[in-house]
Motif scaffolding. Structure first.
Motif, PDB file in Angstrom:
ATOM      1  N   VAL A 195       0.840  -1.201   0.000  1.00 33.92           N
ATOM      2  CA  VAL A 195       0.000   0.000   0.000  1.00 33.92           C
ATOM      3  C   VAL A 195       0.872   1.248   0.000  1.00 33.92           C
ATOM      4  O   VAL A 195       0.555   2.238  -0.655  1.00 33.92           O
ATOM      5  CB  VAL A 195      -0.946   0.001   1.222  1.00 33.92           C
ATOM      6  N   ALA A 196       1.998   1.197   0.719  1.00 31.20           N
ATOM      7  CA  ALA A 196       2.830   2.392   0.864  1.00 31.20           C
ATOM      8  C   ALA A 196       4.304   2.060   0.783  1.00 31.20           C
ATOM      9  O   ALA A 196       4.738   0.943   1.117  1.00 31.20           O
ATOM     10  CB  ALA A 196       2.530   3.076   2.197  1.00 31.20           C
ATOM     11  N   ALA A 197       5.074   3.048   0.338  1.00 24.44           N
ATOM     12  CA  ALA A 197       6.529   2.920   0.263  1.00 24.44           C
ATOM     13  C   ALA A 197       7.148   4.230   0.713  1.00 24.44           C
ATOM     14  O   ALA A 197       6.603   5.306   0.452  1.00 24.44           O
ATOM     15  CB  ALA A 197       6.969   2.579  -1.160  1.00 24.44           C
ATOM     16  N   ALA A 198       8.292   4.141   1.388  1.00 27.74           N
ATOM     17  CA  ALA A 198       8.956   5.330   1.920  1.00 27.74           C
ATOM     18  C   ALA A 198      10.439   5.311   1.593  1.00 27.74           C
ATOM     19  O   ALA A 198      11.107   4.279   1.742  1.00 27.74           O
ATOM     20  CB  ALA A 198       8.759   5.408   3.435  1.00 27.74           C
ATOM     21  N   GLY A 218       1.930  -2.877   4.086  1.00 28.09           N
ATOM     22  CA  GLY A 218       0.549  -3.067   3.688  1.00 28.09           C
ATOM     23  C   GLY A 218      -0.354  -1.941   4.141  1.00 28.09           C
ATOM     24  O   GLY A 218      -1.570  -1.989   3.934  1.00 28.09           O
ATOM     25  N   SER A 219       0.230  -0.933   4.766  1.00 27.22           N
ATOM     26  CA  SER A 219      -0.463   0.297   5.148  1.00 27.22           C
ATOM     27  C   SER A 219       0.587   1.386   5.206  1.00 27.22           C
ATOM     28  O   SER A 219       1.791   1.115   5.242  1.00 27.22           O
ATOM     29  CB  SER A 219      -1.158   0.150   6.513  1.00 27.22           C
ATOM     30  N   VAL A 220       0.142   2.627   5.241  1.00 21.71           N
ATOM     31  CA  VAL A 220       1.084   3.741   5.355  1.00 21.71           C
ATOM     32  C   VAL A 220       1.830   3.658   6.681  1.00 21.71           C
ATOM     33  O   VAL A 220       3.043   3.878   6.744  1.00 21.71           O
ATOM     34  CB  VAL A 220       0.360   5.093   5.230  1.00 21.71           C
ATOM     35  N   ALA A 221       1.107   3.320   7.742  1.00 23.15           N
ATOM     36  CA  ALA A 221       1.728   3.240   9.063  1.00 23.15           C
ATOM     37  C   ALA A 221       2.859   2.226   9.089  1.00 23.15           C
ATOM     38  O   ALA A 221       3.904   2.451   9.707  1.00 23.15           O
ATOM     39  CB  ALA A 221       0.678   2.890  10.108  1.00 23.15           C
TER      40      ALA A 221
END
Length: 252
Positions: free
Chosen positions: A101-104, A176-179
């Motif tokens: 869902v998210a990557a940083a 699988g989530s931003v958190a």
């Protein structure tokens, strides 16, 4: 238990978490010029993702600043420019990993310093065990990532893991989530700092593989990542008067 949301609510939630992540990264000192980017897959149109605008300080990004980008690089929602390297890397990862869902990715100091070693994190502390056998090293550097082919190579190196050390560049984490993606980045950068300090002091004492795997099973899970990000988000709200205060962010 994760809160049930309809697609519109989930979109708003992911955007909110993206802003909180950027603010948290600013507090951690991960901002540096125009570099660094965090993305969140859109739940309504999963072939697009939200990203922070190019050239805006993490500490000042608000919900209205976020941009939604398609996989051709066009901004389809919002007004502004995107980081070309951010698009090249994140579009490849979102395409290769439907579960993400998210990557940083930011140019954090300790992440960059550790990346120059060209090696994975060693399981020398309980916290580092969260990444044991669950991250890779992208062992090449060919300049600023501006083309899709290099983004594809990074995504291939990441594989099914939660993180990748980009040699001579820095860290990248997914979730699988931003958190989850946010917490893994915060935690991994700190683990890099700890290993650099330990290596400078003497020989490393490594946790045995079986014990490291057992620790990873306890603290390397998505649930633990979401739990650990909650107090981070709470603090961001407490020190960010320009953000609308509501209830403490719930687990995803």
């Amino acid at each position: 238990m994760a809160e049930r949301r309809n697609p519109e609510q989930e979109r708003a939630h992911r955007r909110r978490q993206l802003v909180l992540t950027l603010r948290a990264f600013a507090l951690a000192g991960f901002d540096e010029g125009a570099g660094g980017h965090v993305t969140a897959r859109d739940p309504i149109d999963p072939d697009t993702f939200w990203i922070n605008p190019f050239g805006r300080h993490f500490a000042h990004v608000r919900d209205d600043d976020l941009l939604r980008v398609d996989h051709t690089g066009d901004v389809v929602d919002g007004s502004g420019r995107i980081n070309p390297a951010g698009y090249a890397i994140h579009s490849a990862i979102h395409k290769a990993r439907p579960d993400v869902v998210a990557a940083a990715h930011t140019h954090s100091i300790h992440g960059r310093a550790f990346s120059a070693l060209g090696r994975p994190l060693a399981p020398i502390t309980q916290d580092a065990c969260a990444f044991f056998e669950d991250h890779e090293v992208h062992d090449e550097y060919g300049g600023v990532v501006l083309d899709g082919a290099e983004g594809d190579r990074i995504a291939a190196t990441l594989g099914t893991g939660k993180a990748v050390v980009l040699r001579n560049h820095g860290l990248l984490t997914v979730g699988g989530s931003v958190a989850e993606a946010a917490w893994w980045f915060l935690a991994m950068d700190r683990c890099c700092q700890v290993q650099l300090l330990a290596q400078a002091a003497g020989d490393l004492v490594v946790i045995p593989a079986d014990a490291a795997r057992a620790a990873r099973a306890d603290i390397g899970t998505a649930q633990i990542a979401r739990l650990n990000f909650r107090p981070v988000a709470e603090h961001v709200l407490a020190v960010s008067p320009d953000l609308t205060h509501g209830t403490t962010p719930r687990q995803e």
